[in-house]
Design a protein around this motif. Structure first.
Motif, mmCIF file in Angstrom:
data_model
loop_
_atom_site.group_PDB
_atom_site.id
_atom_site.type_symbol
_atom_site.label_atom_id
_atom_site.label_comp_id
_atom_site.label_asym_id
_atom_site.label_seq_id
_atom_site.Cartn_x
_atom_site.Cartn_y
_atom_site.Cartn_z
ATOM 1 N N SER A 129 11.959 -57.864 17.108
ATOM 2 C CA SER A 129 12.342 -57.016 15.973
ATOM 3 C C SER A 129 12.353 -57.998 14.817
ATOM 4 O O SER A 129 12.462 -57.747 13.583
ATOM 5 N N ARG A 140 15.054 -59.039 21.166
ATOM 6 C CA ARG A 140 15.553 -59.260 19.609
ATOM 7 C C ARG A 140 14.755 -59.985 18.870
ATOM 8 O O ARG A 140 14.431 -59.729 17.754
ATOM 9 N N ARG A 193 17.584 -54.061 17.521
ATOM 10 C CA ARG A 193 16.349 -53.775 18.236
ATOM 11 C C ARG A 193 15.687 -52.502 17.922
ATOM 12 O O ARG A 193 14.632 -52.276 18.256
ATOM 13 N N TYR A 194 16.267 -51.498 16.984
ATOM 14 C CA TYR A 194 15.939 -50.322 16.972
ATOM 15 C C TYR A 194 15.745 -49.818 15.450
ATOM 16 O O TYR A 194 16.567 -50.171 14.659
ATOM 17 N N SER A 204 16.461 -49.696 9.681
ATOM 18 C CA SER A 204 17.296 -50.056 10.806
ATOM 19 C C SER A 204 18.223 -49.109 10.927
ATOM 20 O O SER A 204 18.939 -48.375 10.308
#
Length: 238
Positions: A113, A110, A87-88, A81
């Motif tokens: 994820s 969101r 979210r990425y 993360s």
């Protein structure tokens, strides 16, 4: 038996970014990427096959494989993360020759994820339980007797009447509970006499005999005899 392939999660829209090399040990930041211009957009599938877990990035229309990411644990170096967004992620992709590279992966929502995090945690939790179960079966105790081993068992012998006492009774002693012991030698009292053998008290007339009062005919009476005809004096004597 070959393990079958199980699809754990599918997300129809993910974004791939080219990321710069990490400059510090603080981790990756999505703000350093060019988020407005993703390098690729497609579909993500999380697939489990036996103990293996692979993230596959595929074309949404044709299903052609763009890249794959084997994941051996989570969190780990295969999927990490970023520090500034949920979210990425930073993904380590590999080809069939073992060469690897790092790319940025992002979701538009969101919740997507969050689903990825849950699917990864559930898979490795299940895998850990499976491994613990196999180790438990291999470490079962061997309770069989080895050569020369013996075992000692203390047994309590119970009598037929259910008692467990082992002290002998003394002859003539009282039995617990206030009952008298049986007579020695096993002798028995004689049965009571039958009614026909009961002695008749002296002077009492016999009761319920067949001859009734005719017993007086066998002996002369001490009282005065009544005057009877001569041919009837002894009529009661047969």
């Amino acid at each position: 038996m070959e393990a079958y392939e199980s699809v754990l999660l599918v997300k129809n829209e993910v974004f791939v970014f080219k990321i710069p090399p990490k400059q510090t040990n603080r981790g990756y930041r999505a703000a350093d990427w060019n988020l407005q211009e993703p390098q690729w957009t497609g579909r993500m599938r999380l697939v489990a096959k036996g103990d293996e877990l692979i993230m596959k990035l595929e074309d949404k229309t044709s299903g052609e494989l763009f890249a794959k990411c084997p994941i051996d644990k989570y969190p780990g170096v295969a999927l990490e993360s970023v520090t500034d967004s949920s979210r990425y992620f930073v993904v380590r992709i590999q080809d069939d020759n073992g060469r690897s590279a790092y790319i940025g992966l992002g979701f538009g929502d969101r919740s997507d994820s969050f689903d990825l995090n849950v699917a990864l945690q559930d898979h490795f939790k299940w895998l850990r339980k499976e491994q613990e179960g196999e180790q438990g079966q291999q470490q079962q105790l061997d309770l069989s007797f080895k050569e020369g081993e013996t075992i000692k068992i203390n047994m309590k012998i119970t009598k037929k009447d259910g008692s467990e006492g082992s002290k002998p009774r003394r002859a003539g002693g009282a039995v617990p509970g206030g009952l008298l012991p049986p007579p020695p030698g096993g002798s028995k009292l004689p049965p009571p006499p039958s009614p026909q053998h009961v002695p008749t008290p002296f002077g009492a007339p016999p009761a319920n005999t067949e001859w009734g009062d005719f017993n007086s005919a066998s002996a002369p009476s001490q009282q005065a005899k009544p005057t009877t005809p001569a041919n009837q004096q002894n009529w009661v004597q047969f």
